[in-house]
Design a protein around this motif. Structure first.
Motif, PDB file in Angstrom:
ATOM      1  N   LEU A 207     -21.813  44.592 -93.006  1.00  0.00           N
ATOM      2  CA  LEU A 207     -21.850  43.416 -91.469  1.00  0.00           C
ATOM      3  C   LEU A 207     -22.985  43.600 -91.387  1.00  0.00           C
ATOM      4  N   GLN A 210     -25.652  41.952 -92.374  1.00  0.00           N
ATOM      5  CA  GLN A 210     -24.908  41.017 -91.854  1.00  0.00           C
ATOM      6  C   GLN A 210     -26.815  40.292 -90.659  1.00  0.00           C
ATOM      7  N   GLN A 211     -25.938  41.805 -89.805  1.00  0.00           N
ATOM      8  CA  GLN A 211     -26.496  41.980 -88.705  1.00  0.00           C
ATOM      9  C   GLN A 211     -28.477  41.923 -88.683  1.00  0.00           C
ATOM     10  N   GLY A 214     -28.833  38.479 -91.573  1.00  0.00           N
ATOM     11  CA  GLY A 214     -28.414  37.121 -91.611  1.00  0.00           C
ATOM     12  C   GLY A 214     -27.463  36.587 -92.466  1.00  0.00           C
ATOM     13  N   THR A 215     -26.962  35.448 -93.107  1.00  0.00           N
ATOM     14  CA  THR A 215     -26.252  35.233 -93.645  1.00  0.00           C
ATOM     15  C   THR A 215     -26.092  35.597 -95.653  1.00  0.00           C
ATOM     16  N   ASN A 216     -27.848  35.893 -95.061  1.00  0.00           N
ATOM     17  CA  ASN A 216     -28.033  36.624 -97.127  1.00  0.00           C
ATOM     18  C   ASN A 216     -27.812  37.672 -97.047  1.00  0.00           C
ATOM     19  N   GLY A 217     -26.975  38.517 -95.900  1.00  0.00           N
ATOM     20  CA  GLY A 217     -26.707  40.346 -96.297  1.00  0.00           C
ATOM     21  C   GLY A 217     -25.286  40.396 -97.517  1.00  0.00           C
ATOM     22  N   LYS A 218     -24.442  39.379 -97.449  1.00  0.00           N
ATOM     23  CA  LYS A 218     -23.453  40.053 -98.295  1.00  0.00           C
ATOM     24  C   LYS A 218     -23.280  39.711 -99.486  1.00  0.00           C
ATOM     25  N   GLU A 219     -24.548  38.423 -99.316  1.00  0.00           N
ATOM     26  CA  GLU A 219     -25.216  38.002-100.883  1.00  0.00           C
ATOM     27  C   GLU A 219     -25.547  39.586-101.683  1.00  0.00           C
ATOM     28  N   ARG A 366     -36.952  25.668 -93.223  1.00  0.00           N
ATOM     29  CA  ARG A 366     -35.467  26.000 -91.892  1.00  0.00           C
ATOM     30  C   ARG A 366     -35.529  25.217 -90.918  1.00  0.00           C
TER      31      ARG A 366
END
Length: 384
Positions: A207, A210-211, A214-219, A366
């Motif tokens: 988490l 991700q903060q 962004g969305t690539n944080g998990k990957e 973008r």
């Protein structure tokens, strides 16, 4: 069943190709790229010792290594040798993905019951060098991310196996920059908060990442922990990329048609760069109001640069459109495609042009393909 994924990478590919052609380049600092205002497409390990890197301006590279020899890239040579390597590998493996002109992923899962996967990979690498004369490095592991990082650590002319139990101990001490999806901006962001090694990154909560990014944080967290479920995608060459426009009302407005061609080329060139393709043939198609259809094409040096493709397309249209008759359709097509990284194809272009294309592509990625473009492409109403 445990996965067995191999990443293969031809060492300093463009340099190796040039050395096959000219033995005088062996053992010396060699830079492949454009002129004084161009960029480094590839460089030898002798030049890298001085700090020379790909995508660096040629002027800067020569300041770091004044004795380096600079040669203009020959993309046709590189493409032919890449195809030869592809054929050698394809004959020997059940599943291969060609990631770029000089990179390959192999899925050997389940093959260890017939051969040892590591031994088999060694034999494939040896066959590539024997049949093409090109040096190649590889790494074998459980997924694409770890295998790719492993190849980077094995180079030059290296080989490495990272077994499942060893993945964490292999990754942990490495810099986060070794992770394929981490660019300079992400590295700087992570460094500012003390995250410089993969071990530290792997311990950050998902988490939080991700903060931060962004969305690539998990990957990114998964890759830092040696997790990558991405499959090896079967290799297939794209033959062409094209666009056609049928006018709602037949037109004879040449300036409007030129503006439309410019916009179509810009759109197609963006797709080429996004998918890492270079084109070597430009084709223009016109259809008159009486349905007569004519085409004209020209073979060019491999490129994905808007200004080169636009110039050729407009020249072809001028030669093709010889009847003062209204047109009902215009088409643009690029063929003779080969894979190539965007920063490695602008052998004749300047650093400024390269930066312009990269900036425009970022804006389009973008905000959408129509977010920015050349003024000529927007000057006329291309829907007529």
């Amino acid at each position: 069943m445990e996965r067995a994924i191999v990443h293969m990478d031809l060492d300093a590919f463009f340099v190796s190709c040039e050395r096959l052609n000219n033995s005088k380049f062996n053992g010396i600092p060699l830079i492949v790229g454009g002129g004084d205002r161009g960029v480094v497409a590839s460089c030898s390990y002798e030049a890298r010792k001085f700090g020379v890197r790909s995508a660096m301006p040629i002027r800067m590279a020569l300041r770091l290594c004044p004795d380096a020899k600079v040669v203009k890239g020959d993309y046709e040579l590189y493409s032919n040798l890449s195809h030869l390597v592809t054929e050698v590998i394809q004959e020997k493996v059940p599943l291969m993905e060609k990631a770029s002109i000089d990179e390959f992923y192999l899925d050997l899962s389940g093959m260890d019951q017939f051969f040892g996967c590591y031994k088999w990979t060694q034999e494939i690498a040896a066959a590539v060098t024997k049949e093409t004369g090109l040096p190649i490095s590889f790494a074998l592991s459980a997924n694409k991310t770890v295998a790719k990082i492993g190849t980077g650590e094995a180079k030059p002319v290296g080989k490495l196996e990272i077994k499942d139990l060893d993945i964490k101990s292999f990754l942990n001490p490495l810099s986060v920059k070794k992770i394929p999806m981490v660019g300079d901006k992400t590295f700087q962001l992570l460094s500012r908060i003390g995250i410089r090694t993969i071990k530290t990154l792997s311990e950050v909560p998902v988490l939080v990442l991700q903060q931060m990014i962004g969305t690539n944080g998990k990957e990114l967290w998964k890759k830092a922990n040696g997790i990558d479920e991405n499959p090896v995608v079967p290799f297939s060459e794209r033959k062409s990329i094209s666009s056609e426009h049928t006018f709602s009302v037949d037109t004879i407005d040449v300036e409007n048609i030129k503006a439309l061609i410019t916009g179509m080329v810009e759109e197609l060139a963006f797709k080429l760069r996004s998918e890492k393709w270079l084109a070597s043939v430009v084709l223009i198609k016109i259809r008159y109001s009486n349905f007569d259809t004519e085409t004209k094409q020209l073979k060019i040096a491999y490129t994905s640069a808007d200004h080169t493709l636009t110039r050729v397309a407009l020249e072809l249209f001028k030669k093709l459109y010889t009847r003062r008759m209204r047109l009902r359709l215009i088409g643009v097509k690029f063929t003779g495609l080969v894979h190539g990284n965007h920063q490695m194809n602008l052998f004749e272009d300047t650093e400024e042009l390269m930066n312009l294309y990269q900036t425009m592509d970022k804006i389009k990625n973008r905000f959408g393909e129509n977010a920015v473009g050349k003024a000529l492409g927007y000057k006329y109403d291309i829907s007529v």
